[in-house]
Design an enzyme around this catalytic site. Structure first.
Site, PDB file in Angstrom:
ATOM      1  CB  ALA A   1      -2.521  -0.175  12.735  1.00 32.10           C
TER       2      ALA A   1
ATOM      3  CG  ASN B   1      -2.303   0.584   0.857  1.00 35.39           C
ATOM      4  OD1 ASN B   1      -2.413   1.484   0.022  1.00 35.39           O
ATOM      5  ND2 ASN B   1      -3.350   0.088   1.492  1.00 35.39           N
TER       6      ASN B   1
ATOM      7  NE  ARG C   1       1.163  -6.465  25.103  1.00 35.98           N
ATOM      8  CZ  ARG C   1       0.605  -5.429  24.502  1.00 35.98           C
ATOM      9  NH1 ARG C   1       1.226  -4.795  23.555  1.00 35.98           N
ATOM     10  NH2 ARG C   1      -0.609  -5.032  24.834  1.00 35.98           N
TER      11      ARG C   1
ATOM     12  CB  ALA D   1      -1.746   1.675   8.512  1.00 37.60           C
TER      13      ALA D   1
ATOM     14  CG  HIS E   1      24.271   3.803  11.432  1.00 43.28           C
ATOM     15  ND1 HIS E   1      25.120   4.174  10.428  1.00 43.28           N
ATOM     16  CD2 HIS E   1      23.029   4.149  11.013  1.00 43.28           C
ATOM     17  CE1 HIS E   1      24.432   4.731   9.448  1.00 43.28           C
ATOM     18  NE2 HIS E   1      23.149   4.721   9.781  1.00 43.28           N
TER      19      HIS E   1
END
Length: 189
Positions: free
Chosen positions: A162, A89, A182, A144, A119
């Site tokens: 989401a 999406n 979780r 989302a 990093h």
């Protein structure tokens, strides 16, 4: 150094030192990815053209069943593998140097971020990059605004709610929620 050398190093989990020849190849490849995603996101394209641009970005054939709704960004592109019937999406951002593999029948929600690089923690080596792949199994639904961190494997049929931040591996059929994500329960059926 070539792109093939870089991909071998990344897929082997080798550290890419800052300012190294491998880092230079990565930067060069990133410029190509920026050009391709700029074209992809700059105007409307028919679905066939979207897949063509995605194939150019990844350097791999993209199945005609794959759907991508732009905008889409990738800062590398050459280490993305998509299965069949994958739906991406709008607003997805892939940092794919370490490798992103998405299995068949996956639904990837708006604004999903998948990161595959860390990093170095040491200030003197902060520019060094540590690749670690993200593997998403088959028939996974990612909601989302989800963030998936380097090294995570998500099992088949899992659901990521989401706004979750996935920091560790997800078992098959798990419903994951929160930050850090979780297990809430198992997905039935």
């Amino acid at each position: 150094m070539t792109l093939t050398d870089l991909l071998h190093a990344l897929d082997s989990g080798e550290t890419v030192p800052a300012n190294s020849p491998l880092h230079a190849v990565m930067h060069e490849t990133s410029q190509e990815a920026l050009r391709i995603t700029g074209e992809l996101n700059g105007k409307y394209h028919e679905p066939v053209r979207v897949r063509e641009l995605l194939a150019e970005l990844t350097g791999r054939e993209i199945d005609e069943s794959v759907t991508l709704f732009p905008p889409f960004t990738s800062d590398f592109g050459k280490n993305i593998r998509l299965g069949k019937r994958v739906f991406l999406n709008a607003g997805c951002r892939f940092q794919d140097q370490g490798g992103i593999e998405i299995g068949d029948d996956c639904l990837i929600g708006h604004n999903t971020v998948i990161a595959t690089l860390n990093h170095d923690l040491a200030p003197s080596r902060r520019g060094d990059l540590h690749p670690s792949p993200v593997v998403i199994g088959k028939n996974v639904w990612i909601g989302a605004n989800v963030t998936i961190l380097p090294g995570v494997t998500i099992g088949d049929d899992a659901v990521i709610a989401a706004a979750s931040v996935v920091t560790k591996d997800v078992p098959a059929r798990a419903l994951m929620v929160g930050s850090p994500a979780r297990i809430l329960r198992t997905v039935e059926g």
